[in-house]
Design an enzyme around this catalytic site. Sequence first.
Site, PDB file in Angstrom:
ATOM      1  N   ASP A  36       3.374 -11.863 -10.745  1.00 33.42           N
ATOM      2  CA  ASP A  36       3.624 -10.409 -10.806  1.00 33.42           C
ATOM      3  C   ASP A  36       4.183  -9.957 -12.163  1.00 33.42           C
ATOM      4  O   ASP A  36       5.224  -9.273 -12.227  1.00 33.42           O
ATOM      5  CB  ASP A  36       4.634 -10.009  -9.715  1.00 33.42           C
ATOM      6  CG  ASP A  36       4.240 -10.504  -8.328  1.00 33.42           C
ATOM      7  OD1 ASP A  36       3.041 -10.509  -8.025  1.00 33.42           O
ATOM      8  OD2 ASP A  36       5.148 -10.870  -7.558  1.00 33.42           O
ATOM      9  N   GLU A 209      -1.740  -2.485  -3.266  1.00 27.29           N
ATOM     10  CA  GLU A 209      -0.320  -2.637  -3.613  1.00 27.29           C
ATOM     11  C   GLU A 209      -0.187  -2.702  -5.127  1.00 27.29           C
ATOM     12  O   GLU A 209      -1.117  -2.363  -5.854  1.00 27.29           O
ATOM     13  CB  GLU A 209       0.259  -3.897  -2.941  1.00 27.29           C
ATOM     14  CG  GLU A 209      -0.489  -5.178  -3.259  1.00 27.29           C
ATOM     15  CD  GLU A 209       0.103  -6.407  -2.578  1.00 27.29           C
ATOM     16  OE1 GLU A 209       1.088  -6.291  -1.843  1.00 27.29           O
ATOM     17  OE2 GLU A 209      -0.436  -7.507  -2.808  1.00 27.29           O
TER      18      GLU A 209
HETATM   19  O1  FUB Z   1       4.812 -11.661  -5.240  1.00 27.08           O
HETATM   20  C1  FUB Z   1       4.915 -11.133  -3.942  1.00 27.08           C
HETATM   21  C2  FUB Z   1       3.894 -10.083  -3.735  1.00 27.08           C
HETATM   22  O2  FUB Z   1       2.596 -10.617  -3.870  1.00 27.08           O
HETATM   23  C3  FUB Z   1       3.923  -8.961  -4.735  1.00 27.08           C
HETATM   24  O3  FUB Z   1       4.982  -8.087  -4.563  1.00 27.08           O
HETATM   25  C4  FUB Z   1       2.582  -8.419  -4.518  1.00 27.08           C
HETATM   26  O4  FUB Z   1       2.178  -7.487  -5.466  1.00 27.08           O
HETATM   27  C5  FUB Z   1       1.768  -9.680  -4.520  1.00 27.08           C
HETATM   28  O5  FUB Z   1       1.533 -10.153  -5.808  1.00 27.08           O
END
Ligand code: FUB
Length: 448
Positions: A36, A209
């Site tokens: 991320d 997301e």
């Molecule tokens: O790293 C945990 C979660 O997985 C992140 O918050 C999302 O965007 C995905 O990458």
Amino acid sequence: MTKNSLFWLLFSTSLLMTAGYASAQNPIVRDQFSADPTARLFNGRVYVFPSHDIVARPGQGRPNWFCMEDYHVFSSANLTDWTDHGVIVTQKNVPWVDTTTYSMWAPDCFFRNGKYYFYFPATAKASYARGYAVGVAIADKPEGPYTPQPAPIANVRGIDPNVLLDKDGQAYLYWSQGSIFGAKLKANMLELDSEVQVMADLPKVGLIEGPFVFERNGIYYMTYPHVQNKIERLEYAIGDNPLGPFKFAGVIMDESPLNCWTNHHSLLEVNGQWFLFYHQNELSPKFDKNRSICVDSLSFNADGTIRKVIPTRRGVGVTPASKTIELDRYSHLSPAGASIAFLDSLNTFKGWKTVLQRKDAWAQYNTVDFGSKNLKTVQVRALSPSGGTLRLSLDGVSGPVIADVSVPKGTEWRTVESRVSGNNTGIHHLLVTLGDGSPVEIDWISFK
Ligand code: FUB
């Protein structure tokens, strides 16, 4: 010299080099898992704020799921040498976080009011909020120390915070929870200053997301990971206003060739060149909740649309010929007879090797800086059970040959040395081709 090589030469010589060498290739962090990545340019250095995947021990969060306890920050003056500044925020120091959950997911960091505001999601204790909330930690320097606020931001429920500062000085916060949400931020960067809005008109089917919003030439780009098919790919939509509506405009990066279920990204412009930071799971091919951050170049078409980025192992930046050139972070491999494998499959952090198995198989590693004086010697760390030869050439398999390297028969890794000939100054693509003899495995190459 290509336009890209010239950019790297100017970029790497116009900025200070850092002390600690880490890597010029993908993934850019190789001694721990990282995911991320949000990249920001602060004071002429690129800072990357990733989340920090760990291998969960029993009792830490949800089994077989993401497990994150803290955040590190990494920085680089040349996108080649990365410094790990260590832990900046850890769950046990944040009063509102439920520390049984190990859920410090994707963060962002933003500079305003002379301070660095680090935004991070985590599962809140029931007395603060229900489910995921977003908190802020504040520092005077990008590498910290950061002081977490005592409570999360009111009215923000979700993950993956991202901040945009518009040209008129208004800041916005975005986050996700099934859909992507956004709201104005007060000038203190700690409170919402408007109603929360769902960002229209983004895809309604398939998980969406990880928003990352930026403005370029009057266009607002809402970029996000989205499960269009089975796993996430990076997409973008464009609009005229920071809070949309946005119109789907294309795919930035296709689904992971390594089948990593998530991707999460940020875009950054440095001296006119754009970069895409993202993650994949090459260091953990069997468990995609242990990921690693990468960077590749990105460019725009004249109409403002984004050209799709193909993930590479080579990554970005110039590699000095005198450093260890990790050929396994190749730019191109011959169509047959060349492959990449772990040096030690039980400890993937040891990295990879290039295996050349067939006469004339080759591996190409782009943008090596040979400097201004002809180099005389090359060292190759290699292994060849029956003995073999390698031919080193510049800028193509039929480009000028600068060395022939004999790798003696043996089952142990050894460092062999050969003379380098011809004119080899400047920036070139290095090609390594298998000559007569049997297969050769290569760990690294370095010139003197
Ligand atoms: O790293 C945990 C979660 O997985 C992140 O918050 C999302 O965007 C995905 O990458």
